[in-house]
Design a protein around this motif. Sequence first.
Motif, short mmCIF file in Angstrom:
data_model
loop_
_atom_site.label_atom_id
_atom_site.label_comp_id
_atom_site.label_asym_id
_atom_site.label_seq_id
_atom_site.Cartn_x
_atom_site.Cartn_y
_atom_site.Cartn_z
N ASN A 1 0.83 -1.20 0.00
CA ASN A 1 0.00 0.00 0.00
C ASN A 1 0.87 1.25 0.00
OD1 ASN A 1 -2.38 -1.49 0.13
ND2 ASN A 1 -2.43 -1.45 2.36
N SER B 1 2.67 11.38 -0.48
CA SER B 1 2.37 9.97 -0.71
C SER B 1 3.61 9.31 -1.30
CB SER B 1 1.19 9.81 -1.66
OG SER B 1 1.03 8.45 -2.05
N TYR C 1 -3.79 6.82 -8.92
CA TYR C 1 -4.73 7.46 -8.00
C TYR C 1 -5.87 7.99 -8.86
CZ TYR C 1 -0.93 7.21 -4.61
OH TYR C 1 0.08 6.78 -3.78
N ARG D 1 -9.93 6.10 -4.71
CA ARG D 1 -9.82 4.82 -5.40
C ARG D 1 -8.44 4.74 -6.05
NH1 ARG D 1 -14.86 6.37 -7.27
NH2 ARG D 1 -13.95 6.84 -9.32
N TYR E 1 -9.54 -0.21 -6.06
CA TYR E 1 -9.72 -0.52 -4.65
C TYR E 1 -9.97 0.78 -3.90
CZ TYR E 1 -8.01 -5.23 -5.50
OH TYR E 1 -7.86 -6.52 -5.97
N LEU F 1 -9.64 3.40 -1.02
CA LEU F 1 -8.58 3.83 -0.09
C LEU F 1 -9.17 4.78 0.93
CD1 LEU F 1 -5.00 5.05 -0.89
CD2 LEU F 1 -6.57 6.61 0.25
N LEU G 1 -3.79 4.08 7.18
CA LEU G 1 -4.36 3.87 5.86
C LEU G 1 -4.92 2.46 5.73
CD1 LEU G 1 -3.05 5.07 2.49
CD2 LEU G 1 -3.42 2.62 2.75
N VAL H 1 -6.84 -0.11 2.71
CA VAL H 1 -7.22 -0.32 1.31
C VAL H 1 -8.03 -1.60 1.23
CG1 VAL H 1 -6.40 -0.73 -1.02
CG2 VAL H 1 -5.17 0.87 0.45
#
Length: 208
Positions: A45, A77, A88, A158, A171, A173, A206, A208
Amino acid sequence: MVQDCGHHGKDHSKTLKRVGIVIGVLIFLPVVVFIIVRFLVWLKNPVFILQDISVYAFNVSINPNLLTSTFQVTVSSHNPNDNAGIYYDKLDIYAAYQSQQITLRSSIPPTYQGHNKDDIWSPFIYGTSVPVAPYLALALDQDKSVRSVLLTIKIDGRIRWKVGNVITGPYHLHADCLATITLGSRNAGIVVGDAVKYLLIQSCDLNV
């Protein structure tokens, strides 16, 4: 004399084929699931860090219970994967106090992050005369009296991973970044024009 019409043999052959297909699927499916799980476990991640928050306005009123706030947050990030990029597709950032959203969502433009790369975003988030529950207004007023407020900078979005020519499905986030700001004294942070900037370097939680 008994005649053999031949239908029974054909039906039996079809049945055997169907049974063979079912058995093949049952054997092959766990292998596919295992490969997918190993693939997802192998992917790492992204790592989000809340670097700082600049406070331009933070005013609460009681009767009516309203909150007006303006912040600029700096979030970085990092993609820790050596062989996988990250798309992203959507990232929204907003502030919350005791689980209640107190600002509008600010969107970060979609971007692609390469292997072991970093990105930094500094969006503004704000809320004007946002209605808050009476107990939250009271809690905020009490926090202001002790000059310390704990906010949560939330990130929803996502993402997809890219390994070679293979791109995973999207996925969801979600990240929570805690930020403690000190009110009442501009000396507690760095004065930048009309704002007070608080250096945090705080890792975000975080999922996911």
